[in-house]
Every structure is written in C-alpha cells, then in structure tokens.
Enzyme design. Structure first.
Site, PDB file in Angstrom:
ATOM      1  N   HIS A  34     -11.684   6.705  -7.053  1.00 32.00           N
ATOM      2  CA  HIS A  34     -10.432   6.244  -7.656  1.00 32.00           C
ATOM      3  C   HIS A  34     -10.574   4.840  -8.242  1.00 32.00           C
ATOM      4  O   HIS A  34     -10.144   4.556  -9.354  1.00 32.00           O
ATOM      5  CB  HIS A  34      -9.317   6.199  -6.601  1.00 32.00           C
ATOM      6  N   GLN A  57     -11.922   9.615  -2.541  1.00 31.47           N
ATOM      7  CA  GLN A  57     -11.069   8.438  -2.676  1.00 31.47           C
ATOM      8  C   GLN A  57     -11.827   7.258  -3.272  1.00 31.47           C
ATOM      9  O   GLN A  57     -11.280   6.465  -4.026  1.00 31.47           O
ATOM     10  CB  GLN A  57     -10.478   8.041  -1.315  1.00 31.47           C
ATOM     11  N   HIS A  78      40.829 -11.466   9.492  1.00 36.92           N
ATOM     12  CA  HIS A  78      40.425 -10.111   9.884  1.00 36.92           C
ATOM     13  C   HIS A  78      41.423  -9.545  10.907  1.00 36.92           C
ATOM     14  O   HIS A  78      41.859  -8.398  10.804  1.00 36.92           O
ATOM     15  CB  HIS A  78      39.019 -10.125  10.508  1.00 36.92           C
ATOM     16  N   ASP A  97      -3.263  15.995  -2.811  1.00 36.42           N
ATOM     17  CA  ASP A  97      -3.086  15.279  -4.077  1.00 36.42           C
ATOM     18  C   ASP A  97      -2.423  16.144  -5.139  1.00 36.42           C
ATOM     19  O   ASP A  97      -1.634  15.653  -5.945  1.00 36.42           O
ATOM     20  CB  ASP A  97      -4.448  14.816  -4.618  1.00 36.42           C
ATOM     21  N   GLU A 145      -3.465   5.443   4.627  1.00 35.82           N
ATOM     22  CA  GLU A 145      -2.680   6.225   3.664  1.00 35.82           C
ATOM     23  C   GLU A 145      -2.930   7.714   3.878  1.00 35.82           C
ATOM     24  O   GLU A 145      -2.000   8.502   4.023  1.00 35.82           O
ATOM     25  CB  GLU A 145      -3.082   5.809   2.252  1.00 35.82           C
ATOM     26  N   HIS A 146      -4.191   8.123   3.860  1.00 38.22           N
ATOM     27  CA  HIS A 146      -4.582   9.513   4.113  1.00 38.22           C
ATOM     28  C   HIS A 146      -5.415   9.560   5.383  1.00 38.22           C
ATOM     29  O   HIS A 146      -6.337   8.762   5.551  1.00 38.22           O
ATOM     30  CB  HIS A 146      -5.449  10.070   2.980  1.00 38.22           C
TER      31      HIS A 146
END
Length: 425
Positions: A254, A251, A412, A353, A319-320
């Site tokens: 990235h 990661q 109404h 992934d 996230e992961h």
C-alpha cells in the site's frame, strides 16, 4: 524481517501524522483560497497540483458511459456483487427510533435522523479504488442520507478511473466532481458555485487531505484522521509461512509507511516467514514500496506462549488482525483492540478489503483502543425526545427546582416552578 521481543513493541508504535508546519500552512492557504474564490480556486489548484486543465468540475453522463464501456462484463458483475454484500452487511447495523411510555404518561425516547448531505473523498494517485467508493457510500445510503457527493483527483487528461466511476454508478452516486487534495475538502466543507456544502466528509487521502479534514472539522463532521495501513497476524505453529508472508505483503504494498507485523509463539514459524517474505518480495510488482515498508515498519514478535502473544496484539491495537491458529474462535473473546478481525486460514485481509461485506475504513495508529470501523451510525444523528406529563411534572417539580438551586441557577428553578398550579395538561 526484524525479530523482536514483546518488550520492544514501541518499535511499531504509530501516531496520526500531524504533518509539517509547511504542509499545515499550505493547507490553510488552499482552504482560504477556496473559501474566497470557490470554483476558480479549485480549478486553479487542480491544474497546478494534478496537471489537469479543466473547464468544469462535474463528471458528465458521457464520462459515465465511457467508463462502463472500458470494463468487461465480468468485472462489472464482480463490482455489483461486492456492492450487494457490503449493503447487506450494513443493513444489519440500522437502528430505529424508540419511545418508552411510563404509566403516568411521560414519554422518553430517541429519534434517529440521517444526515442531509455527505461528501465522500476517493483517493487517486498510484492506484484506483472502487472499493473505497463502496465502503464509504453504502453505509451512508443505508442510513438514509439523501445527498451524497463524491470527489476524486483527476488524471492529467482530466479523467477519473473507469472502475471508480462504474462503482459510483452501481452504488447510486449521481453527483461526482473531479477534484482532489485539500481543495476538494474545502469545496465540500464551504461550497462553491458547482458544489453545495455537505454536513460530513469521509474517505481516506494523502497527508494534505488528512490535514484539510482536521482543519474543517467543526464546520463539518469528519470520519477520522487515517494513518498508513496496518496488519498484525497472530499465528501459532499450525499456520503456513507462505500464507502469512503473502498477507503481510498485501498491506506493505500500500505505502512505504504501512506496517506489517507477525506475532507468534513459534520461533520456527518466525524464521520461515522471514525467509518467505524475502522470497515473495523478489517478484512483487510494487517491490520498492513493500520492501521499504517491511524494512522500516515491519517485524516479527516472538512470544513465549499464546497468552503473551494475545497481550502483544492488544497493546498494538491493529487496524487489521488475522488470527491463524489451531482454533481462532477460542481466541476471539480475548481480543480487545482491533479494527477488523479475520479468523482462520481462508479469511485473508483482502477478502475484507473488497468483497465480504464489513467496512474496510478502519481505525489506525492504535486508535482501535477507542474507535470503530465506519458504519451506519456515522451517518445519522440521535435526538433525545422528552414529553413530561402533568402527573410526572407535579411529582418531580420540587426536586428538579431544588437540584437547579444546588447549582446556583435560579432561573432554571423558576422555569420549572412557573408551571405550578396550572390546570392545563
């Protein structure tokens, strides 16, 4: 890697990037220009920002054929298998319309309708992302979206990566345009001579793409405002330092802003992983990016026990999340906040992934507290269906009218009462 205690988790706290005022102003200008000048503005910004001097935005059939010729058969077969896995997983998410009929004839239900058109943004830049094609396109196709439009920034030569085009062809995308950045988001949201507008825009991108998606939300729907990638590994003393270091760096490479964190109950493992990260960094092709990420956003949280470690993971809401412990399934039920959960030594994050099937478009910056991975539900609408029989109307009309008057809404109440005494069913 820096070692901290569970009391200092704020060191890893991330927020969704709102950009600078200058960036926001730039995005608003681009959106306005595309809204007014359409294709001309998109082509102009593509030349200015991407260095590509295009005469047409659309990818031609010849470009598809050229892309396929650039990939060998084994690579194409792997892409096809990955696409099939992703499709199979998302097919299990499909919901059906449902209707419930009471004895008095009242029918209540929910109608599921796919969106008409979806725009998919596939990032360019320092890498090609055929996986982003599959993850954003397949749940839309499974949901029944009829028109899927893909945009991606071209190279200076005016081309898209062969892997991206082949992945799009495998997934069944026929409408692809060479445009990126805020100008591509604007084209999808507002339409141009070449690109008809869509109902929703999905897919990751740089800060300008994220800001543009935020600006057009309301004119169209969006998936999320994604932040830099994150991984947390929860491990005990049965885990291998070599595995964990490799997963953390997967990661970190990235983006320099990516976050890689080990949470462990073993001080020995913490020390081993810290050394192993340094050893593996030395030979990593994207060393500069990964090293900056590890230095600024990486770390190791050493806890007294696994219960404290689980609490730290839930506070981070990653996230992961990888669980590399003696019995990871025993801990699964205790995890409340994580986008994707990888169990056991052989379930490294890159498997999710690319190939396993679950979606890799995941909530970041702690938003796993309230968000989910991209899924089939993101590409459908739900409409409530109400049919009141005469019997049910007569039974409940007075109560409904009285409820309306509790809110001071006389019209109404009268809309309910005007049907009283009618002989029609």
């Amino acid at each position: 890697m820096k070692i901290i205690t569970p009391d200092n988790l704020d060191a890893f706290k991330r927020t969704v990037d709102g950009g600078t005022e200058e960036q926001r102003a730039t995005v608003r200008t681009i959106l306005s220009d595309v809204k007014k000048q359409k294709d001309q503005a998109v082509l102009s910004y593509t030349k200015q920002l991407d260095g590509a001097d295009l005469s047409s935005l659309a990818v031609s059939e010849e470009e598809f054929q050229e892309a396929r010729s650039q990939l060998d058969s084994e690579d194409i077969a792997i892409l096809e298998e990955a696409c099939a896995n992703i499709r199979a997983f998302h097919l299990k998410q499909v919901r059906n319309s449902w209707f419930d009929t009471d004895e008095d004839g009242t029918i209540l239900g929910q109608k599921i309708t796919p969106l008409d058109a979806v725009g998919v943004y596939v990032p360019g830049g320092t890498a090609a992302y055929p996986s982003s094609v599959f993850m954003n396109v397949m749940p839309a196709i499974v949901a029944g979206v009829e028109r899927i439009v893909m945009v991606s920034p071209p190279s200076e030569e005016g081309t898209l990566p062969a892997g991206v085009l082949v992945a799009a062809e495998i997934a069944g995308v026929k409408e692809i345009y060479k445009a990126g950045g805020a100008q591509a988001v604007a084209a999808l949201a507002y339409g141009t001579e070449s690109i008809q507008p869509v109902d929703k825009i999905v897919g990751p991108g740089n800060v300008y793409v994220a800001l543009a998606k935020r600006e057009v939300f309301g004119d169209v729907d969006i998936d999320m405002i994604a932040g830099p990638s994150e991984i947390v590994v929860l491990a005990d003393d049965t885990a291998r330092a070599e595995d964990i270091a490799a997963d953390l760096l997967s990661q970190a490479e990235h983006d320099a802003r990516s976050s890689s964190v080990l949470v462990t109950s073993s001080k020995t493992l913490a020390d081993e992983v810290s050394l192993e990260v340094e050893r593996q960094l030395a030979t990593l092709p994207r060393k500069a990016i990964a090293e900056a990420s590890v230095k600024d956003y990486g770390g190791i949280v050493v806890c007294d026990n696994l219960a404290q470690a689980i609490d730290a993971v839930n506070r981070l809401g990653p996230e992961h999340l990888e669980i590399q412990t003696e019995d990871p399934f025993m801990l699964l039920g205790k995890i409340k906040h994580a986008g994707a959960i990888f169990l056991g030594r052989f379930s490294s994050e890159p498997i999710g992934d690319y190939f396993a099937g679950p979606n890799h478009v995941l909530p970041t910056s702690g938003t796993a507290r309230f968000s989910s991975p991209l899924n089939v539900d993101d590409f459908v609408k739900k409409s409530s269906v109400i049919y009141y029989s005469k019997t049910s109307y007569e039974k409940n009309a007075d109560k409904i009218a009285r409820f309306a008057r509790l809110e001071g809404l006389e019209a109404h109440a009268r809309a309910v009462e005007t049907r009283k005494g009618s002989d029609e069913s």
